[in-house]
Write a protein that holds these residues in place. Structure first.
Motif, PDB file in Angstrom:
ATOM      1  N   LEU A 218       0.861  -1.171   0.000  1.00  0.00           N
ATOM      2  CA  LEU A 218       0.000   0.000   0.000  1.00  0.00           C
ATOM      3  C   LEU A 218       0.905   1.230   0.000  1.00  0.00           C
ATOM      4  CD1 LEU A 218      -2.884   1.113   0.112  1.00  0.00           C
ATOM      5  CD2 LEU A 218      -2.710   1.109   2.602  1.00  0.00           C
ATOM      6  N   LEU A 219       0.992   1.900  -1.141  1.00  0.00           N
ATOM      7  CA  LEU A 219       1.931   2.994  -1.322  1.00  0.00           C
ATOM      8  C   LEU A 219       1.242   4.342  -1.147  1.00  0.00           C
ATOM      9  CD1 LEU A 219       3.938   1.698  -4.429  1.00  0.00           C
ATOM     10  CD2 LEU A 219       4.506   1.501  -1.989  1.00  0.00           C
ATOM     11  N   ILE A 220       1.899   5.234  -0.438  1.00  0.00           N
ATOM     12  CA  ILE A 220       1.419   6.583  -0.181  1.00  0.00           C
ATOM     13  C   ILE A 220       2.377   7.557  -0.864  1.00  0.00           C
ATOM     14  CG2 ILE A 220       0.868   8.293   1.600  1.00  0.00           C
ATOM     15  CD1 ILE A 220       0.631   5.922   3.571  1.00  0.00           C
ATOM     16  N   GLN A 221       1.844   8.552  -1.549  1.00  0.00           N
ATOM     17  CA  GLN A 221       2.702   9.562  -2.160  1.00  0.00           C
ATOM     18  C   GLN A 221       3.329  10.453  -1.089  1.00  0.00           C
ATOM     19  OE1 GLN A 221      -0.151  11.268  -5.001  1.00  0.00           O
ATOM     20  NE2 GLN A 221       1.395  10.967  -6.582  1.00  0.00           N
ATOM     21  N   ARG A 222       4.574  10.890  -1.351  1.00  0.00           N
ATOM     22  CA  ARG A 222       5.261  11.826  -0.470  1.00  0.00           C
ATOM     23  C   ARG A 222       5.910  12.918  -1.322  1.00  0.00           C
ATOM     24  NH1 ARG A 222       9.870   9.334   3.136  1.00  0.00           N
ATOM     25  NH2 ARG A 222      10.675   8.854   1.049  1.00  0.00           N
ATOM     26  N   CYS A 223       5.569  14.168  -1.012  1.00  0.00           N
ATOM     27  CA  CYS A 223       6.147  15.299  -1.737  1.00  0.00           C
ATOM     28  C   CYS A 223       7.641  15.372  -1.433  1.00  0.00           C
ATOM     29  CB  CYS A 223       5.443  16.593  -1.331  1.00  0.00           C
ATOM     30  SG  CYS A 223       6.154  18.078  -2.084  1.00  0.00           S
ATOM     31  N   THR A 224       8.462  15.452  -2.479  1.00  0.00           N
ATOM     32  CA  THR A 224       9.902  15.531  -2.239  1.00  0.00           C
ATOM     33  C   THR A 224      10.343  16.938  -1.855  1.00  0.00           C
ATOM     34  OG1 THR A 224      10.264  15.861  -4.614  1.00  0.00           O
ATOM     35  CG2 THR A 224      10.425  13.607  -3.786  1.00  0.00           C
ATOM     36  N   ALA A 225       9.448  17.927  -2.005  1.00  0.00           N
ATOM     37  CA  ALA A 225       9.802  19.296  -1.623  1.00  0.00           C
ATOM     38  C   ALA A 225       9.548  19.558  -0.145  1.00  0.00           C
ATOM     39  CB  ALA A 225       9.036  20.299  -2.482  1.00  0.00           C
ATOM     40  N   CYS A 226       8.375  19.105   0.366  1.00  0.00           N
ATOM     41  CA  CYS A 226       8.021  19.420   1.757  1.00  0.00           C
ATOM     42  C   CYS A 226       7.756  18.185   2.603  1.00  0.00           C
ATOM     43  CB  CYS A 226       6.811  20.354   1.804  1.00  0.00           C
ATOM     44  SG  CYS A 226       5.248  19.583   1.296  1.00  0.00           S
ATOM     45  N   ALA A 227       7.861  16.993   2.005  1.00  0.00           N
ATOM     46  CA  ALA A 227       7.709  15.705   2.703  1.00  0.00           C
ATOM     47  C   ALA A 227       6.280  15.416   3.156  1.00  0.00           C
ATOM     48  CB  ALA A 227       8.654  15.600   3.892  1.00  0.00           C
TER      49      ALA A 227
END
Length: 329
Positions: A218-227
């Motif tokens: 189950l994959l969750i997106q994570r922003c690489t700019a602000c986490a």
């Protein structure tokens, strides 16, 4: 602010991605329908209201979106409200002559394609909308597919494109696709195959999620700019607007934040009553799925649950959440 988002309006499977097609060279009706491609459906339509704070507030409350960008003196409207500013409501827009879309629909009706179902939409955002913006829009019939055979019946996928402007400047586009079809004849009950669960509509925005499901992750997106973590999957970060991201794998632990018990309407492949939960994962994001392993009337807010993957049929596996033993209400 720019970006795209897609969504599925066909949450009950319409077979739109597993359908057969007929040779359109042998389909005179399709040749007539193709003549409507590029024809205007709405020209210089006007939104009933300017972009305004009350509608933004109601939308955000309904969606549970408390992002500060949508309040205060520099507020913008949530991008996904794009179509809302063009809608005519119960009273509709002012009557006018029949549109090209109306003419084409009548042609399909006459050919026996009397049923219609929405399948999906796609939006592209080019600039933010702000309170006071006056909305105008134009729409065209963008494409008509060859004749397709789906589980619902045989018909044509029709895509319209709406260009939405604010103060005359293009603010975004909205593509909407429907299937206009002739309902399939029902087989006698003893000849019918067991109904299948709806197929997910997989698109460029969520393909990675479904690849993870296939691998029992189950994959969750994570922003690489602000986490910031986000779910469901989106093309951009709803915290900082960043469009680059990676993923983290959910631990699978969570609890029932809220839930409903579905009694009606009955739908093939589902056996009501059953519980649908809004699950808060340990990582802090929420997702909707079935709560299993406990009678529907024993589900409670706060109940701890654990992720599992349930095979629905030979082609479909879905993430669901099992109530932990001894936690039923």
């Amino acid at each position: 602010m720019s970006g795209t988002t897609t969504s599925d309006h066909g949450s009950h499977d319409h077979g739109s991605h597993n359908h057969g097609s007929h040779n359109h060279h042998e389909d005179p009706l399709h040749d007539r329908l193709k003549s409507y491609e590029g024809r205007a459906n709405t020209t210089a339509g006007r939104g009933k209201d300017p972009v305004n704070e009350p509608m933004i507030r109601h939308w955000c409350e309904a969606m549970g979106d408390a992002h500060p960008a949508y309040t205060g003196p520099d507020a913008v409207a949530p991008p996904t409200m794009l179509q809302a500013w063009t809608m005519g409501g119960l009273s509709g827009h002012a009557d006018g002559p029949a549109s090209a879309y109306d003419e084409m629909s009548a042609l399909l009706d006459a050919a026996g394609c009397t049923s219609i179902v929405a399948t999906d939409c796609e939006q592209e955002y080019l600039r933010p909308l702000r309170p006071g913006d006056v909305i105008t829009f134009d729409s065209v019939i963008e494409s008509v597919s060859p004749r397709k055979t789906t589980r619902l019946g045989t018909g044509y996928f029709v895509t319209t494109r709406m260009d939405v402007r604010a103060g005359g400047e293009l603010a975004g586009t909205h593509r909407f696709r429907v299937l206009k079809y002739a309902p399939a004849a029902r087989k006698p009950k003893e000849e019918q195959k067991p109904p299948l669960r709806p197929r997910p509509v997989i698109n460029r925005d969520n393909a990675g999620f479904w690849e993870g499901v296939a691998a029992h992750r189950l994959l969750i997106q994570r922003c690489t700019a602000c986490a910031t973590l986000r779910f469901p999957w989106l093309p951009g970060c709803n915290a900082c607007g960043g469009q680059e991201w990676d993923t983290v794998e959910a631990s699978g632990d969570g609890f029932v934040h809220s839930y409903v018990v579905m009694h009606h309407p009955p739908f093939p492949a589902f056996d009501p009553p059953y519980a649908v939960g809004l699950i808060e994962l340990a990582e802090g994001v929420r997702m909707i799925s079935n709560v299993v392993g406990v009678p529907y009337d024993k589900v409670r807010i706060g109940m701890p649950v654990r992720l599992e993957f349930r095979r629905c049929d030979e082609e479909l596996e879905l993430p669901v959440f099992r109530a932990l033993p001894g936690t039923e209400g």
